[in-house]
Design an enzyme around this catalytic site. Structure first.
Site, PDB file in Angstrom:
ATOM      1  CD  GLU A   1      -6.161   3.680  -6.417  1.00 18.75           C
ATOM      2  OE1 GLU A   1      -6.067   3.203  -7.548  1.00 18.75           O
ATOM      3  OE2 GLU A   1      -5.991   4.883  -6.176  1.00 18.75           O
TER       4      GLU A   1
ATOM      5  CE  LYS B   1      -3.441   8.163  -6.981  1.00 20.70           C
ATOM      6  NZ  LYS B   1      -4.821   7.928  -7.418  1.00 20.70           N
TER       7      LYS B   1
ATOM      8  CB  CYS C   1      -3.364   4.369  -8.790  1.00 16.01           C
ATOM      9  SG  CYS C   1      -4.426   4.303 -10.238  1.00 16.01           S
TER      10      CYS C   1
END
Ligand code: NAG
Length: 297
Positions: free
Chosen positions: A48, A127, A169
């Site tokens: 990331e 995301k 994440c």
């Protein structure tokens, strides 16, 4: 059961150390991708925020415009570095994530770009779950002040191998994404991510193993290396977990590349041994993949 993975291959996770200089970060990422390819990896994952330091305050400065696609080199040097090095090494490249800016709406996204061995953009994931936390007097981290969420489940179909789920994440904490991808025949789920030194020891391995165990698929989580000079201290510990929830390989906190052989036979063996795959009771509870799911375009 037809094999979910058409042929075995070597996967590499690059646990990269990035700093404040974007051009240096890109050159460094490029050299690590070449190193992994030379070691025999045919699919390579970056962490990331690999082109910048990690943290919302860095977003505007490091963000790139990736739409309309393909963007010019000036608008998105990261896009072009990834595309070129994927073609040069003839590998599938999951480009961790970069901050993306959409000038029309003034929105920022945390975006992952996936390239094919010919350098073609195969998929993108923005995301989906933004991390907002505000415990008065303790911690405040509000991604939604800066970022906009993506609105889809991302499953990348790679003709040569099969399907891969992709998310970033904090998305890993929402098991629905992996469940949906697994029901749709993904053989692996990949999460570029950056847990910190509190949540990492508590949950990083547990999340990776849980997503693998529940779905009997491979799970890969790729973190930046830890930099104690930076404002955010990433946990590191990039890892690849097999469909039986065993950790095949795990990095420490410093910069490293870890490799594992990904083999569809292990998925079949695991599912035969513990047949949750055919024993689910969708007459008793719903199948999350059967409802209204939003995919790409
Ligand atoms: C890591 O993040 C968690 C969750 O936001 C927070 O509670 C914790 O204080 C953070 N730890 C460090 C070392 O920054």
């Amino acid at each position: 059961m037809a094999s979910l993975l058409k042929k075995p291959f070597k996967l590499a996770l690059v646990q990269l150390a990035s700093g404040g200089d974007k051009a240096a970060n890109l050159a460094h990422a490029r050299s690590k991708v070449i190193e992994a390819a030379k070691a025999g990896a045919s699919m390579i994952v970056l962490p990331e925020c690999f082109n910048s330091p990690y943290g919302c305050q860095y977003f505007p400065k490091y963000a790139e415009i990736v739409l309309p696609s393909p963007p010019s080199e000036e608008k998105s040097p990261s896009w072009h570095m990834l595309s070129k090095v994927a073609a040069e090494t003839k590998t599938y490249l999951i480009g961790g994530s970069i901050p993306e800016f959409v000038p029309e709406t003034k929105e920022y996204f945390n975006t992952s770009l996936v390239f094919s061995p010919t350098g073609k953009l195969l998929a993108t994931h923005r995301k989906t779950h933004l991390f907002d936390i505000d415990i008065p007097g303790k911690i405040k981290f509000k991604e939604s002040d800066v970022l906009s969420p993506g609105n889809k489940v991302t499953i990348v179909d790679i003709p040569e191998y099969g399907k891969i789920g992709l998310a970033i994440c904090y998305d890993v904490r929402f098991p629905e994404l992996a469940m949906i991808a697994a029901r749709k025949d993904a053989f692996m789920f990949v999460y570029p991510g950056a847990f910190n030194t509190t949540t990492g020891p508590m949950h990083w391995t547990l999340q990776a193993r849980a997503r693998a165990m529940d779905n009997q698929i491979y799970v890969a989580m790729c973190s930046p290396a830890r930099d104690m000079e930076a404002t955010y201290h990433a946990y590191g510990h990039s890892m690849i977990v097999n469909p039986n929830a065993e950790v095949l390989v795990e990095a420490q906190e410093y910069e490293d590349i870890v490799y594992a052989e990904i083999d569809g036979a292990k998925i079949e063996e695991t599912r035969k041994g513990i047949p949750i795959y055919t024993q689910r009771r969708f007459d008793v509870y719903p199948d999350v993949s059967a409802g209204k799911v939003r995919y790409d375009e």
